[in-house]
Write a protein that holds these residues in place. Sequence first.
Motif, PDB file in Angstrom:
ATOM      1  N   VAL A   1     -38.939 -10.761  57.390  1.00  0.00           N
ATOM      2  CA  VAL A   1     -39.530 -10.756  58.834  1.00  0.00           C
ATOM      3  C   VAL A   1     -40.743  -9.925  58.884  1.00  0.00           C
ATOM      4  O   VAL A   1     -41.670 -10.188  59.317  1.00  0.00           O
ATOM      5  CB  VAL A   1     -38.519 -11.110  59.871  1.00  0.00           C
ATOM      6  N   ALA A   2     -40.134  -8.649  58.335  1.00  0.00           N
ATOM      7  CA  ALA A   2     -41.299  -7.540  58.774  1.00  0.00           C
ATOM      8  C   ALA A   2     -42.431  -7.358  57.659  1.00  0.00           C
ATOM      9  O   ALA A   2     -43.483  -7.113  57.988  1.00  0.00           O
ATOM     10  CB  ALA A   2     -40.425  -6.246  58.624  1.00  0.00           C
ATOM     11  N   VAL A   3     -41.932  -7.827  56.518  1.00  0.00           N
ATOM     12  CA  VAL A   3     -43.166  -7.690  55.334  1.00  0.00           C
ATOM     13  C   VAL A   3     -43.952  -9.111  55.141  1.00  0.00           C
ATOM     14  O   VAL A   3     -45.014  -9.285  54.878  1.00  0.00           O
ATOM     15  CB  VAL A   3     -42.476  -7.111  54.139  1.00  0.00           C
ATOM     16  N   ARG A   4     -43.183 -10.185  55.256  1.00  0.00           N
ATOM     17  CA  ARG A   4     -43.480 -11.397  55.172  1.00  0.00           C
ATOM     18  C   ARG A   4     -44.166 -11.806  53.638  1.00  0.00           C
ATOM     19  O   ARG A   4     -44.790 -12.759  53.572  1.00  0.00           O
ATOM     20  CB  ARG A   4     -44.673 -11.897  56.263  1.00  0.00           C
ATOM     21  N   SER A   5     -43.705 -11.236  52.794  1.00  0.00           N
ATOM     22  CA  SER A   5     -44.145 -11.554  51.511  1.00  0.00           C
ATOM     23  C   SER A   5     -43.171 -11.013  50.343  1.00  0.00           C
ATOM     24  O   SER A   5     -42.803  -9.929  50.103  1.00  0.00           O
ATOM     25  CB  SER A   5     -45.368 -10.894  51.234  1.00  0.00           C
ATOM     26  N   PRO A   6     -42.424 -12.027  49.615  1.00  0.00           N
ATOM     27  CA  PRO A   6     -41.393 -11.513  48.524  1.00  0.00           C
ATOM     28  C   PRO A   6     -42.269 -10.587  47.637  1.00  0.00           C
ATOM     29  O   PRO A   6     -41.735  -9.700  46.985  1.00  0.00           O
ATOM     30  CB  PRO A   6     -40.842 -12.659  48.021  1.00  0.00           C
ATOM     31  N   ARG A   7     -43.374 -11.006  47.139  1.00  0.00           N
ATOM     32  CA  ARG A   7     -44.142 -10.441  46.138  1.00  0.00           C
ATOM     33  C   ARG A   7     -44.643  -9.038  46.692  1.00  0.00           C
ATOM     34  O   ARG A   7     -44.536  -8.025  45.792  1.00  0.00           O
ATOM     35  CB  ARG A   7     -45.587 -11.174  45.876  1.00  0.00           C
ATOM     36  N   ARG A   8     -45.039  -8.711  47.890  1.00  0.00           N
ATOM     37  CA  ARG A   8     -45.332  -7.282  48.105  1.00  0.00           C
ATOM     38  C   ARG A   8     -43.914  -6.546  48.320  1.00  0.00           C
ATOM     39  O   ARG A   8     -44.079  -5.415  48.143  1.00  0.00           O
ATOM     40  CB  ARG A   8     -45.679  -7.365  49.517  1.00  0.00           C
ATOM     41  N   ILE A   9     -42.733  -7.252  48.728  1.00  0.00           N
ATOM     42  CA  ILE A   9     -41.508  -6.265  48.752  1.00  0.00           C
ATOM     43  C   ILE A   9     -41.125  -6.009  47.284  1.00  0.00           C
ATOM     44  O   ILE A   9     -40.831  -4.806  47.176  1.00  0.00           O
ATOM     45  CB  ILE A   9     -40.364  -7.261  49.383  1.00  0.00           C
ATOM     46  N   PHE A  10     -41.398  -6.985  46.275  1.00  0.00           N
ATOM     47  CA  PHE A  10     -41.058  -6.401  44.955  1.00  0.00           C
ATOM     48  C   PHE A  10     -42.032  -5.292  44.471  1.00  0.00           C
ATOM     49  O   PHE A  10     -41.301  -4.350  43.702  1.00  0.00           O
ATOM     50  CB  PHE A  10     -41.049  -7.812  44.095  1.00  0.00           C
ATOM     51  N   LEU A  11     -43.025  -5.655  44.887  1.00  0.00           N
ATOM     52  CA  LEU A  11     -43.974  -4.529  44.409  1.00  0.00           C
ATOM     53  C   LEU A  11     -43.699  -3.086  45.044  1.00  0.00           C
ATOM     54  O   LEU A  11     -43.914  -2.097  44.470  1.00  0.00           O
ATOM     55  CB  LEU A  11     -45.776  -4.855  44.758  1.00  0.00           C
ATOM     56  N   ALA A  12     -43.576  -2.961  46.336  1.00  0.00           N
ATOM     57  CA  ALA A  12     -43.122  -1.794  47.039  1.00  0.00           C
ATOM     58  C   ALA A  12     -42.000  -1.235  46.688  1.00  0.00           C
ATOM     59  O   ALA A  12     -41.705  -0.161  46.384  1.00  0.00           O
ATOM     60  CB  ALA A  12     -43.089  -2.114  48.566  1.00  0.00           C
ATOM     61  N   LYS A  13     -40.925  -2.012  46.153  1.00  0.00           N
ATOM     62  CA  LYS A  13     -39.569  -1.497  46.033  1.00  0.00           C
ATOM     63  C   LYS A  13     -39.735  -0.807  44.473  1.00  0.00           C
ATOM     64  O   LYS A  13     -39.377   0.181  44.141  1.00  0.00           O
ATOM     65  CB  LYS A  13     -38.362  -2.648  45.761  1.00  0.00           C
TER      66      LYS A  13
END
Length: 452
Positions: A118-130
């Motif tokens: 809900v906060a980031v709204r993008s699994p791709r960006r979550i993966f890249l950030a982590k």
Amino acid sequence: MTATTTPVTATGPVVARRVPVSRAYRFELVKLVSQWRIRLVVLACWIAPALFVAGVSQQSTLPSDTLFGRWMLATGWAGPLVVLGFAGTWALPLLTSVVAGDVFASEDRLGTWRHLLVAVRSPRRIFLAKSLASLTVILLLVAGLAASSAAGGLVAVGNQPLVGLDGHLLAPGDAAGRVLLAWLCALAPTLALAAIGLLGSVALGRSSMGLLLPVLVALAMQVAQMLPLPVAVRLALPGYAFIAWNGLFTNPAQLAPLLIGVAVSLAWAALATALAYLLFVRRDFTNPAYDGSGRRAITVGVLPLAALTAVTVGAVAVATPSTGSGIEQGKVQKSLATVFAHLYRLQTEQLHRPAVTEAQLRTSAACTKSDGQAAQEGAGNDWRCVVSWHLPGVAVTGTAIYQLDITSDGRFVADGDGPKEVNGYFLVRTSTGDAPNPLWQFDGNVDLLDTH
């Protein structure tokens, strides 16, 4: 699939903007370094190596069974190489497990995926950030190990020349550059293990196996390196880059095995990261009972890495002419003669004898394995060598006997077995007192690849 709702106002729907990768990266990095265990690990990596190297360098008994351990009293640049050998075996696999192996699984255990989406709204960006956050922490840990061990050695012993694996003396500046390059090369297999950690963390969910996966893979590769495997198989495993840096400390440098090991490690890192990404973006985040990808972890995770191993083994076998173990009688004799010639000159300087060159010595070695009763190749502690050399103006040829213990990666320890005046005692008497005898026991390295 991820279910999201779009707020509606009197003027129409409000378009929710995705959080930039930079903000998500900072958020994930803060989450990582705020964990007490990560802080303790960072603190240990930046302090413990300096204390260890400084403490060992002040002892009379050195870890001579460790590569460069016998030189820790002579130069501060031996310490970071001893730490690097230990780190490649134990520390770096554990560090990648603690950081990369848990970066996704922790969200499963805490049940916070929905809040993060809900906060980031993008699994791709979550993966890249982590992934970037875990990479940053791992680089910080490796930098701490290298800088701390070098600082401890330089403070305790000083900026002195380092004896290479072929016996030649490296000036302090040259030694510093090669030590730094060795640590940089060790980053490649570290990245491979970190990518495997990411893959395990994504694929296995809450399971503790994801956390242990980098350690288990590293252990399996260490066992493989101890087995009598062909050269092509040995070089095609990413763990080989943890020991291939040895070739930087010969003259000329044995770069081919190192470059192959680094390339294989980077290929593993790229593939494992891509597989982790593929599994992550296809995950159903609406299922709160999700506990790993099950069969998909095998088909998408294990099989591609196994296929990559098969491809790299074939490529290395075609690209390199060496066969079998790579440890052959001729190469053993050449390597031992080279090391002895360099160290003989070092001993000559210690004893203030007339200077002599390697060309004048004309050093040669005759080696046999198992008293000639077995094949004259391969690792083992049953190599016996007779080294011969000549001195200008002396008609009698000098000889010395050595017992060699050669490991499967080409490293050997030569133990002097007489005569007493040359290599029969661990100390030599000089004008300034007793000093370590460089010819009593020394390390060397056999290039597993044919150079002709």
